[in-house]
Write a protein that holds these residues in place. Sequence first.
Motif, PDB file in Angstrom:
ATOM      1  N   ALA A   1       0.831  -1.201   0.000  1.00  0.00           N
ATOM      2  CA  ALA A   1       0.000   0.000   0.000  1.00  0.00           C
ATOM      3  C   ALA A   1       0.865   1.250   0.000  1.00  0.00           C
ATOM      4  O   ALA A   1       0.618   2.199  -0.770  1.00  0.00           O
ATOM      5  CB  ALA A   1      -0.919  -0.007   1.226  1.00  0.00           C
ATOM      6  N   ALA A   2       1.915   1.253   0.829  1.00  0.00           N
ATOM      7  CA  ALA A   2       2.813   2.406   0.871  1.00  0.00           C
ATOM      8  C   ALA A   2       3.496   2.607  -0.474  1.00  0.00           C
ATOM      9  O   ALA A   2       3.582   3.732  -0.989  1.00  0.00           O
ATOM     10  CB  ALA A   2       3.852   2.207   1.974  1.00  0.00           C
ATOM     11  N   GLU A   3       3.936   1.477  -1.060  1.00  0.00           N
ATOM     12  CA  GLU A   3       4.614   1.543  -2.351  1.00  0.00           C
ATOM     13  C   GLU A   3       3.679   2.083  -3.430  1.00  0.00           C
ATOM     14  O   GLU A   3       4.082   2.920  -4.259  1.00  0.00           O
ATOM     15  CB  GLU A   3       5.110   0.143  -2.704  1.00  0.00           C
ATOM     16  CG  GLU A   3       5.677  -0.006  -4.083  1.00  0.00           C
ATOM     17  CD  GLU A   3       5.040  -1.153  -4.806  1.00  0.00           C
ATOM     18  OE1 GLU A   3       4.733  -2.169  -4.162  1.00  0.00           O
ATOM     19  OE2 GLU A   3       4.826  -1.025  -6.019  1.00  0.00           O
ATOM     20  N   ALA A   4       2.428   1.639  -3.404  1.00  0.00           N
ATOM     21  CA  ALA A   4       1.476   2.116  -4.414  1.00  0.00           C
ATOM     22  C   ALA A   4       1.251   3.617  -4.258  1.00  0.00           C
ATOM     23  O   ALA A   4       1.245   4.362  -5.248  1.00  0.00           O
ATOM     24  CB  ALA A   4       0.154   1.364  -4.288  1.00  0.00           C
ATOM     25  N   ALA A   5       1.101   4.079  -2.999  1.00  0.00           N
ATOM     26  CA  ALA A   5       0.846   5.512  -2.793  1.00  0.00           C
ATOM     27  C   ALA A   5       2.011   6.350  -3.299  1.00  0.00           C
ATOM     28  O   ALA A   5       1.830   7.284  -4.091  1.00  0.00           O
ATOM     29  CB  ALA A   5       0.603   5.768  -1.306  1.00  0.00           C
TER      30      ALA A   5
ATOM     31  N   ALA B   1       5.106   7.293   4.062  1.00  0.00           N
ATOM     32  CA  ALA B   1       4.520   7.134   2.733  1.00  0.00           C
ATOM     33  C   ALA B   1       3.457   8.191   2.479  1.00  0.00           C
ATOM     34  O   ALA B   1       3.386   8.763   1.378  1.00  0.00           O
ATOM     35  CB  ALA B   1       3.918   5.733   2.599  1.00  0.00           C
ATOM     36  N   ILE B   2       2.634   8.471   3.502  1.00  0.00           N
ATOM     37  CA  ILE B   2       1.600   9.491   3.326  1.00  0.00           C
ATOM     38  C   ILE B   2       2.236  10.839   3.056  1.00  0.00           C
ATOM     39  O   ILE B   2       1.863  11.566   2.119  1.00  0.00           O
ATOM     40  CB  ILE B   2       0.693   9.557   4.571  1.00  0.00           C
ATOM     41  CG1 ILE B   2      -0.126   8.287   4.708  1.00  0.00           C
ATOM     42  CG2 ILE B   2      -0.228  10.748   4.508  1.00  0.00           C
ATOM     43  CD1 ILE B   2      -0.818   8.165   6.033  1.00  0.00           C
ATOM     44  N   ALA B   3       3.246  11.188   3.873  1.00  0.00           N
ATOM     45  CA  ALA B   3       3.910  12.481   3.681  1.00  0.00           C
ATOM     46  C   ALA B   3       4.552  12.542   2.299  1.00  0.00           C
ATOM     47  O   ALA B   3       4.419  13.554   1.584  1.00  0.00           O
ATOM     48  CB  ALA B   3       4.962  12.677   4.768  1.00  0.00           C
ATOM     49  N   GLY B   4       5.217  11.456   1.897  1.00  0.00           N
ATOM     50  CA  GLY B   4       5.860  11.440   0.582  1.00  0.00           C
ATOM     51  C   GLY B   4       4.858  11.593  -0.532  1.00  0.00           C
ATOM     52  O   GLY B   4       5.075  12.355  -1.491  1.00  0.00           O
ATOM     53  N   ALA B   5       3.727  10.890  -0.432  1.00  0.00           N
ATOM     54  CA  ALA B   5       2.720  10.975  -1.482  1.00  0.00           C
ATOM     55  C   ALA B   5       2.159  12.381  -1.581  1.00  0.00           C
ATOM     56  O   ALA B   5       1.963  12.914  -2.681  1.00  0.00           O
ATOM     57  CB  ALA B   5       1.603   9.966  -1.221  1.00  0.00           C
ATOM     58  N   VAL B   6       1.936  13.011  -0.424  1.00  0.00           N
ATOM     59  CA  VAL B   6       1.381  14.377  -0.449  1.00  0.00           C
ATOM     60  C   VAL B   6       2.381  15.335  -1.085  1.00  0.00           C
ATOM     61  O   VAL B   6       2.032  16.164  -1.932  1.00  0.00           O
ATOM     62  CB  VAL B   6       1.006  14.828   0.976  1.00  0.00           C
ATOM     63  CG1 VAL B   6       0.704  16.307   1.003  1.00  0.00           C
ATOM     64  CG2 VAL B   6      -0.189  14.037   1.468  1.00  0.00           C
TER      65      VAL B   6
END
Lengths: 97, 186
Positions: free
Chosen positions: A67-71, B169-174
Amino acid sequence: MLAESLLLSAVLFTIGVVGVLTRRNAIILFMCVELMLNAVNLSFVALSKLYGATGQVFVIMVMTVAAAEAAVGLAIIISIFRHRQTVHLDDITLLKG
Amino acid sequence: MDNTFHPLFYSFHFYLFGLIAIASALLFVTRKSPVAAALWLVNVMFCLAVLYLMLDAQFIGAIQVLVYAGAIMVVFLFVVMLLNLGHPSELADIRGQGGRLAAGAVGLALLAEVGVLVRARFPAQLTPKAAAALEPAAQPGGVIGPIADSLFREHLLAFELTSILLLTAIAGAVVLGRKRGATDAR
């Protein structure tokens, strides 16, 4: 069913590898990686029948990482698309020199 | 194996869903349109969820449907729609002769490995720990008791580190998904 599960897992993994090697669309490449992760999950689950619940905990960890990789990966793809207007890997050659 | 089902019934469905998974995976790799490919991949994931149920991993089967088919693939489809892919000019993305030859060679090598694996023998006797884990009714926590036990006792550190991974991951995606120029004002 253990041998069959491992066989199916290996076949799905192989299909995923072939997909990564033959496709150029970055999003489809990502989906092929997801297919490989799923194949590995199947062998984890099959072996957890033999060696206890730790295999299923590994599957949960793999799903989290997927999930992290996809995001992050899809955010990178969107960012590249904004710059280059394409997701074809052959057109993204900045690092080729 | 599983006493609640007739063995033939069990094997038939195991092979059935295994074959559907392989066929869907092949269709997934060969589709030109990203949307069609994503939907075939969702089909593979549903088949794998069924196989997880049959392998006595009910919790993982449910998570597979909820997280993988439900969340991750929706994100993929959302990005495909957002980028408006599926243009006829962008569809032909399968590599030429060299890439196909390389893929064929790697595929054959991996399948040869499968052949070796099929010959290998696995211990027929279950270890005592696994045998205990296979008796859901005997466990105080039901089917997810052993998983929770393993996750929150043996692998608690990994579980906590996962939260850092997700936050990053959330921070990176944002940060990556943000439009250029729309920086500080908020």
